[in-house]
Design an enzyme around this catalytic site. Structure first.
Site, PDB file in Angstrom:
ATOM      1  N   HIS A  48       0.286   7.911   2.722  1.00 31.65           N
ATOM      2  CA  HIS A  48      -0.051   6.315   2.293  1.00 31.65           C
ATOM      3  C   HIS A  48       0.877   5.938   1.173  1.00 31.65           C
ATOM      4  CE1 HIS A  48      -2.090   2.394   1.586  1.00 31.65           C
ATOM      5  NE2 HIS A  48      -2.658   2.859   2.751  1.00 31.65           N
ATOM      6  N   SER A  49       2.216   6.221   1.284  1.00 31.80           N
ATOM      7  CA  SER A  49       3.372   5.645   0.276  1.00 31.80           C
ATOM      8  C   SER A  49       3.500   4.258   0.375  1.00 31.80           C
ATOM      9  CB  SER A  49       4.488   6.638   0.445  1.00 31.80           C
ATOM     10  OG  SER A  49       4.471   7.786   0.010  1.00 31.80           O
TER      11      SER A  49
ATOM     12  N   HIS B 215     -10.526   5.512   5.217  1.00 37.43           N
ATOM     13  CA  HIS B 215      -9.642   6.471   4.545  1.00 37.43           C
ATOM     14  C   HIS B 215     -10.460   7.740   4.022  1.00 37.43           C
ATOM     15  CE1 HIS B 215      -6.165   3.882   5.113  1.00 37.43           C
ATOM     16  NE2 HIS B 215      -6.130   3.419   3.988  1.00 37.43           N
TER      17      HIS B 215
ATOM     18  N   GLU C 108       2.555   3.831   7.875  1.00 37.51           N
ATOM     19  CA  GLU C 108       1.748   4.905   7.990  1.00 37.51           C
ATOM     20  C   GLU C 108       1.519   5.463   9.505  1.00 37.51           C
ATOM     21  OE1 GLU C 108      -2.189   3.820   6.105  1.00 37.51           O
ATOM     22  OE2 GLU C 108      -1.000   1.863   5.573  1.00 37.51           O
TER      23      GLU C 108
ATOM     24  N   ASN D   4      -7.292   5.216   7.981  1.00 38.50           N
ATOM     25  CA  ASN D   4      -7.874   4.070   8.640  1.00 38.50           C
ATOM     26  C   ASN D   4      -9.316   3.589   8.574  1.00 38.50           C
ATOM     27  OD1 ASN D   4      -7.570   1.114   9.626  1.00 38.50           O
ATOM     28  ND2 ASN D   4      -5.336   1.899  10.031  1.00 38.50           N
TER      29      ASN D   4
END
Length: 360
Positions: free
Chosen positions: A185-186, A111, A323, A85
Site C-alpha cells: 500500500h505505498s 485491509h 495496489e 480492500n
C-alpha cells in the site's frame, strides 16, 4: 547501520512499546536506487529513485521514525492482509459457513480489520546479497486472528531485480480453507514524497477496459464491471490524474476522487498494469503484476492531520496508490476472481515496479 555487503544494510529502526526490536533492511541497486524495508508491517519505508538529472529522492510517503507508524494507521507502504480492500458488512460465507469479521470501516472490514498484517511484527526469514539482493519477511497469523479461519503462514520477498527495479513476491499457505489477498500500500509521489506538492499532475496510463463502480461506502455495486470508455476512469491513453478528478460524476463523489478497482487479466506471469510519470522530475514508474485487479487510490483521505517525513503535513493527493490485488468483496461475489485458499494450495502474487527517467 551495519553493511552486510555493498548491496545490503541492516539496522535497528526502533522499539515497539513492549520492547520488541523493529529492524530495517536496505537493498541497494544502481545509480543510488535504494529500497528500505521495515519488519514492522513488512513496510516499504523509503524508496530512493534518481530523476532525469540523476538526483535521488525518496518517492514514497511515510515516516522517519517508528512512532509515526505505530501511533497512526494510514497504511504508508505497508503489507496489507489478510484481505486487502473491503469486505461488505464484515462477513462472507466460506464452504457453506458464515464468517463474521471485525468491522473497522463503518460496517465493513477494511485491509484485514483493526489489527491487520500492517500492525504485526514480521521476522526476517532470509537475506541475500547476490546479484539480486533481497529480504524475505514472514508472519504466521493464528487460526481465528481477526476472525479469519485457518492458520496462515505468509511471506513477502522484496528483491532488486534490476538496477532500478523492485519486485515483490508474496506466498501464503493455510491449514484449513480460508481467504487471502495480499498487497503493498505505498503512496507514490514521483517528485519526492516530502516535496509538498500534489501528485495530480502525474500522468497515468492504465490499460484496463473495465472498472468496479462503488456505492458511498466504497463497496462494489451489483452487476457487471463497467466500461471505462466515455468516463473519467478511462486512462487507456496517458492522462493527468487531476484532469477529470473534479468532474461532477457520481463515482468520483462516492470515492471522493479515485478509489476504484480496475479489472485486469490475471496471468501466470506479470503483465503491464500501469505507468505513472511525473513531468517535473522526469521519473517514470511502470507496474507489472499477475493479479486480476489494480486499486487506484488518489490519496483522497489525506487531510493534513498527519506529519510525515521531514515534518511535512500530508494533504489530499500528495501521494497516489497503485495496489495490485484480487477484487474487493470477492468472497461475497461468485462472479469475481476467487480469494479462496485451500490447505493443498499456495497463494502467490508477484508485482514488479520498474523505474526510469526521461529527459526534459
Amino acid at each position: 547501520m551495519v553493511d552486510i555487503s555493498r548491496s545490503i544494510g541492516r539496522d535497528v529502526f526502533g522499539h515497539l512499546p513492549d520492547g520488541r526490536v523493529v529492524e530495517r533492511v536496505t537493498l541497494r541497486g544502481g545509480a543510488g536506487f535504494e529500497a528500505r524495508i521495515l519488519t514492522y508491517g513488512a513496510t516499504l519505508q523509503a524508496l530512493m529513485v534518481p530523476d532525469r538529472a540523476g538526483q535521488c529522492e525518496d518517492v514514497v510517503l511515510g515516516h522517519d521514525d517508528l512512532a509515526g507508524y505505530v501511533e497512526g494507521r494510514r497504511f504508508f507502504g505497508v503489507t496489507i492482509g489478510r484481505y486487502a480492500n473491503r469486505i461488505a458488512n464484515s462477513r462472507f460465507v466460506l464452504d457453506g459457513q458464515e464468517v463474521r469479521l471485525a468491522a473497522n470501516d463503518g460496517p465493513h472490514a477494511l485491509h484485514g480489520g483493526p489489527n491487520g498484517f500492517d500492525r504485526q511484527l514480521w521476522h526476517i526469514a532470509d537475506l541475500g546479497d547476490d546479484a539480486s539482493p533481497h529480504v524475505t519477511l514472514a508472519h504466521v497469523s493464528p487460526d481465528g486472528e481477526g476472525c479469519y479461519p485457518g492458520r496462515l503462514a505468509a511471506s513477502v520477498t522484496y528483491r532488486l531485480t534490476g538496477s532500478t527495479e523492485l519486485t515483490l513476491s508474496y506466498e501464503a499457505r493455510t491449514d484449513r480453507p480460508t481467504i487471502v489477498n495480499l498487497t503493498n500500500h505505498s503512496f507514490f509521489n514521483l517528485d519526492g514524497g516530502a516535496c509538498g506538492l500534489q501528485a495530480l499532475d502525474h500522468v497515468l496510463t492504465l490499460p484496463a477496459e473495465r472498472y468496479l463502480a462503488i456505492d458511498d461506502g466504497a463497496i462494489p455495486l451489483p452487476g457487471y464491471p463497467r466500461p471505462v470508455a466515455g468516463t473519467p476512469f478511462d486512462f487507456r491513453s496517458p492522462m493527468a490524474i487531476g484532469a477529470r478528478i473534479r468532474r461532477d460524476d457520481v463515482q468520483l463523489r462516492n470515492g471522493r476522487g479515485y478509489d476504484h478497482n480496475f479489472c485486469l487479466d490475471a496471468a501466470a506471469e506479470p503483465q503491464f498494469a500501469a505507468r505513472l510519470e511525473a513531468p517535473r522530475s522526469g521519473r517514470i514508474l511502470e507496474l507489472w503484476t499477475d493479479q486480476p485487479g489494480l486499486q487506484f487510490y488518489s490519496g483522497n483521505y489525506l487531510d493534513g492531520s498527519i506529519a510525515g517525513k521531514r515534518g511535512v503535513l500530508y494533504r489530499q493527493s500528495d501521494g497516489v496508490c497503485l495496489e495490485p490485488q484480487i477484487w474487493p468483496d470477492a468472497p461475497n461475489r461468485e462472479d469475481y476472481p476467487s480469494a479462496r485458499l485451500a490447505p493443498d494450495g499456495v497463494y502467490r502474487h508477484r508485482s514488479i515496479y520498474r523505474f526510469r527517467s526521461v529527459q526534459g
